[in-house]
Motif scaffolding. Sequence first.
Motif, PDB file in Angstrom:
ATOM      1  N   VAL A 179       0.773  -1.120   0.015  1.00  7.77           N
ATOM      2  CA  VAL A 179      -0.012   0.012   0.090  1.00  7.77           C
ATOM      3  C   VAL A 179       0.771   1.347   0.007  1.00  7.77           C
ATOM      4  O   VAL A 179       0.569   2.371  -0.607  1.00  7.77           O
ATOM      5  CB  VAL A 179      -0.888  -0.001   1.310  1.00  7.77           C
ATOM      6  N   PHE A 180       1.896   1.174   0.500  1.00  5.95           N
ATOM      7  CA  PHE A 180       3.052   2.459   0.657  1.00  5.95           C
ATOM      8  C   PHE A 180       3.447   2.483  -0.917  1.00  5.95           C
ATOM      9  O   PHE A 180       3.454   3.803  -1.197  1.00  5.95           O
ATOM     10  CB  PHE A 180       4.220   2.007   1.884  1.00  5.95           C
ATOM     11  N   PHE A 182       2.115   1.855  -3.572  1.00  2.28           N
ATOM     12  CA  PHE A 182       0.908   2.293  -4.528  1.00  2.28           C
ATOM     13  C   PHE A 182       0.577   3.797  -4.177  1.00  2.28           C
ATOM     14  O   PHE A 182       0.367   4.562  -4.991  1.00  2.28           O
ATOM     15  CB  PHE A 182      -0.301   1.497  -4.331  1.00  2.28           C
ATOM     16  N   LEU A 183       0.593   4.109  -2.692  1.00  3.26           N
ATOM     17  CA  LEU A 183       0.590   5.584  -2.489  1.00  3.26           C
ATOM     18  C   LEU A 183       1.533   6.407  -3.193  1.00  3.26           C
ATOM     19  O   LEU A 183       1.417   7.457  -3.498  1.00  3.26           O
ATOM     20  CB  LEU A 183       0.604   5.643  -1.170  1.00  3.26           C
ATOM     21  N   GLN A 185       3.041   5.800  -6.022  1.00  6.16           N
ATOM     22  CA  GLN A 185       2.954   6.001  -7.271  1.00  6.16           C
ATOM     23  C   GLN A 185       1.718   6.826  -7.587  1.00  6.16           C
ATOM     24  O   GLN A 185       1.862   7.712  -8.663  1.00  6.16           O
ATOM     25  CB  GLN A 185       2.367   4.548  -7.975  1.00  6.16           C
ATOM     26  N   LEU A 186       0.819   6.907  -6.655  1.00  7.29           N
ATOM     27  CA  LEU A 186      -0.384   8.185  -6.911  1.00  7.29           C
ATOM     28  C   LEU A 186       0.246   9.342  -6.681  1.00  7.29           C
ATOM     29  O   LEU A 186      -0.333  10.481  -7.481  1.00  7.29           O
ATOM     30  CB  LEU A 186      -1.427   7.621  -5.834  1.00  7.29           C
ATOM     31  N   ILE A 187       0.834   9.844  -5.500  1.00  9.57           N
ATOM     32  CA  ILE A 187       1.410  11.018  -5.239  1.00  9.57           C
ATOM     33  C   ILE A 187       2.435  11.300  -6.384  1.00  9.57           C
ATOM     34  O   ILE A 187       2.479  12.471  -6.932  1.00  9.57           O
ATOM     35  CB  ILE A 187       2.304  10.941  -4.023  1.00  9.57           C
ATOM     36  N   ILE A 205       0.254   2.356 -11.763  1.00  5.32           N
ATOM     37  CA  ILE A 205      -1.065   2.350 -11.165  1.00  5.32           C
ATOM     38  C   ILE A 205      -2.191   1.450 -11.944  1.00  5.32           C
ATOM     39  O   ILE A 205      -2.713   0.745 -11.458  1.00  5.32           O
ATOM     40  CB  ILE A 205      -1.553   3.737 -10.967  1.00  5.32           C
TER      41      ILE A 205
END
Length: 234
Positions: A179-180, A182-183, A185-187, A205
């Motif tokens: 999850v870290f 993935f976050l 990548q989003l940011i 993503i």
Amino acid sequence: MIPVYDDNPTTLKPVVTVVMIVLCALAFFWELSLPLQAKQEMIYGLGVIPAVLIGNKALPPEIQTVPPALTVLTSMFLHIGLMHLIGNMLYLWIFGNNVEDAMGHGRFTVFYLLCGIAAALTQTLLQPSSAIPMIGASGAVSGVLGAYLLLYPFARVTVIIPLGFFLQAFQLPASIVLVFWFLIQLISSGLNSSQEGGVAFFAHIGGFIAGMILIPFFKHHNISFFQSRRIKRI
């Protein structure tokens, strides 16, 4: 946060995972053998260029190596540098063997390639005017991470975290590690420009989400979600 090992045993030998790593390594050694100009032309000819893939632009005939549609496959075996290769292969080695174990060799092969294709298409749809070629296994590997998150969120992953001048090892649940990731990548995708080179975060993503969507259709029917660790089949 750099993952180095997970405590999740397998029953199958990760044949496909190893083959993908070997193919990427061989492709990289081939890249190293090319003169600079030939390497640049190879990246444009075998990489995914969103504007070319959707038909808005065309490559010069002397550079186009394969039809644009096939670049969604050829691109995922190429890497821009050694660290790019090592990073992708490290994640594939740590997490790929368990996902392959949950699917079997044939299904995992198809799954891996579909995730890579979905990643390339995601980047293309979100940045259709980009003329920058994309290469790397990151999209396909991201799909593996998405599948692992749903299958083994409580498996323990050993990670290395820089603390000042020192590196400290920790054991964390896979859910926190992934999850870290993935976050990040989003940011990062929000800070990235389609007019600049760098990392194709939208592809990461897209691949990750594709892996989560596809895993119910590819895992063995006797493999359940949210396992704490792999249970050997007999």
